[in-house]
Design a protein around this motif. Sequence first.
Motif, mmCIF file in Angstrom:
data_model
loop_
_atom_site.group_PDB
_atom_site.id
_atom_site.type_symbol
_atom_site.label_atom_id
_atom_site.label_comp_id
_atom_site.label_asym_id
_atom_site.label_seq_id
_atom_site.Cartn_x
_atom_site.Cartn_y
_atom_site.Cartn_z
ATOM 1 N N ALA A 133 0.828 -1.202 0.000
ATOM 2 C CA ALA A 133 0.000 0.000 0.000
ATOM 3 C C ALA A 133 0.868 1.259 0.000
ATOM 4 N N VAL A 134 1.956 1.232 0.757
ATOM 5 C CA VAL A 134 2.861 2.391 0.777
ATOM 6 C C VAL A 134 3.503 2.571 -0.600
ATOM 7 N N GLN A 135 3.876 1.485 -1.243
ATOM 8 C CA GLN A 135 4.444 1.583 -2.586
ATOM 9 C C GLN A 135 3.448 2.231 -3.552
ATOM 10 N N VAL A 136 2.190 1.846 -3.439
ATOM 11 C CA VAL A 136 1.159 2.437 -4.303
ATOM 12 C C VAL A 136 0.964 3.912 -3.976
ATOM 13 N N LEU A 137 0.974 4.267 -2.698
ATOM 14 C CA LEU A 137 0.848 5.681 -2.321
ATOM 15 C C LEU A 137 1.979 6.514 -2.925
ATOM 16 N N LEU A 138 3.203 6.001 -2.831
ATOM 17 C CA LEU A 138 4.355 6.728 -3.379
ATOM 18 C C LEU A 138 4.258 6.859 -4.897
ATOM 19 N N ALA A 139 3.883 5.767 -5.566
ATOM 20 C CA ALA A 139 3.752 5.797 -7.025
ATOM 21 C C ALA A 139 2.587 6.683 -7.455
ATOM 22 N N ALA A 140 1.483 6.631 -6.708
ATOM 23 C CA ALA A 140 0.316 7.459 -7.047
ATOM 24 C C ALA A 140 0.641 8.933 -6.915
ATOM 25 N N ARG A 141 1.372 9.275 -5.868
ATOM 26 C CA ARG A 141 1.743 10.687 -5.681
ATOM 27 C C ARG A 141 2.629 11.157 -6.836
ATOM 28 N N ALA A 142 3.581 10.343 -7.228
ATOM 29 C CA ALA A 142 4.462 10.696 -8.345
ATOM 30 C C ALA A 142 3.675 10.781 -9.657
ATOM 31 N N HIS A 143 2.780 9.833 -9.881
ATOM 32 C CA HIS A 143 1.959 9.835 -11.100
ATOM 33 C C HIS A 143 1.116 11.103 -11.183
ATOM 34 N N LEU A 144 0.440 11.432 -10.092
ATOM 35 C CA LEU A 144 -0.417 12.621 -10.095
ATOM 36 C C LEU A 144 0.413 13.893 -10.270
ATOM 37 N N ALA A 145 1.554 13.961 -9.600
ATOM 38 C CA ALA A 145 2.419 15.138 -9.729
ATOM 39 C C ALA A 145 2.884 15.310 -11.166
ATOM 40 N N GLY A 146 3.139 14.210 -11.850
ATOM 41 C CA GLY A 146 3.542 14.262 -13.247
ATOM 42 C C GLY A 146 2.465 14.802 -14.169
ATOM 43 N N HIS A 147 1.236 14.815 -13.670
ATOM 44 C CA HIS A 147 0.111 15.338 -14.438
ATOM 45 C C HIS A 147 -0.425 16.641 -13.834
ATOM 46 N N GLY A 197 2.989 2.979 10.871
ATOM 47 C CA GLY A 197 3.371 2.109 9.762
ATOM 48 C C GLY A 197 4.382 2.775 8.849
ATOM 49 N N LEU A 198 4.168 4.050 8.572
ATOM 50 C CA LEU A 198 5.131 4.788 7.740
ATOM 51 C C LEU A 198 6.495 4.830 8.414
ATOM 52 N N ARG A 199 6.502 5.147 9.715
ATOM 53 C CA ARG A 199 7.778 5.220 10.455
ATOM 54 C C ARG A 199 8.503 3.881 10.427
ATOM 55 N N MET A 200 7.748 2.792 10.634
ATOM 56 C CA MET A 200 8.366 1.455 10.641
ATOM 57 C C MET A 200 8.998 1.121 9.295
ATOM 58 N N LEU A 201 8.436 1.673 8.220
ATOM 59 C CA LEU A 201 8.972 1.414 6.882
ATOM 60 C C LEU A 201 9.996 2.467 6.449
ATOM 61 N N GLY A 202 10.248 3.451 7.320
ATOM 62 C CA GLY A 202 11.239 4.484 7.015
ATOM 63 C C GLY A 202 10.770 5.494 5.983
ATOM 64 N N VAL A 203 9.458 5.707 5.911
ATOM 65 C CA VAL A 203 8.894 6.633 4.922
ATOM 66 C C VAL A 203 8.511 7.937 5.609
ATOM 67 N N GLU A 204 9.001 9.047 5.087
ATOM 68 C CA GLU A 204 8.657 10.371 5.613
ATOM 69 C C GLU A 204 7.203 10.682 5.288
ATOM 70 N N THR A 205 6.518 11.360 6.202
ATOM 71 C CA THR A 205 5.107 11.674 5.975
ATOM 72 C C THR A 205 4.896 12.531 4.729
ATOM 73 N N GLY A 206 5.809 13.418 4.461
ATOM 74 C CA GLY A 206 5.688 14.264 3.278
ATOM 75 C C GLY A 206 5.781 13.492 1.975
ATOM 76 N N ALA A 207 6.421 12.341 2.011
ATOM 77 C CA ALA A 207 6.597 11.537 0.783
ATOM 78 C C ALA A 207 5.287 10.985 0.267
ATOM 79 N N VAL A 208 4.291 10.837 1.158
ATOM 80 C CA VAL A 208 2.998 10.314 0.738
ATOM 81 C C VAL A 208 1.910 11.381 0.754
ATOM 82 N N GLY A 209 2.275 12.623 1.008
ATOM 83 C CA GLY A 209 1.322 13.723 0.905
ATOM 84 C C GLY A 209 0.449 13.952 2.112
ATOM 85 N N ILE A 210 0.948 13.640 3.303
ATOM 86 C CA ILE A 210 0.155 13.856 4.516
ATOM 87 C C ILE A 210 0.039 15.342 4.799
#
Length: 98
Positions: free
Chosen positions: A50-64, A80-93
């Motif tokens: 799900a985190v991978q999809v969030l990251l890809a979706a954010r990049a896809h939308l930004a590209g458009h 969950g984000l912290r456990m995976l080492g993902v910054e909150t800004g990376a997924v658009g929180i």
Amino acid sequence: MTQLKERDGRVCLPPRLDQSAAGALRDAALSAAGDLRLDASVVSHLSTSAVQVLLAARAHLAGHGRVLQVEGASPDFLSGLRMLGVETGAVGIVDGPA
């Protein structure tokens, strides 16, 4: 595949944001005509897929020229984000309740 519901212009993420829900999230991102606002207030489980999809979706939308925003992120979603080492800004929180 999990069905995502929409409320008040936001896509409501399910309590279990796992691989099944990730497919529905991907579809929502690909079909979004504008910005995509997600309500993560009830998420109690967040999978890597799900985190991978969030990251890809954010990049896809930004590209458009569009934006992905995650609103009302639950403590479990943030953990969950912290456990995976993902910054909150990376997924658009964004701050504030959903």
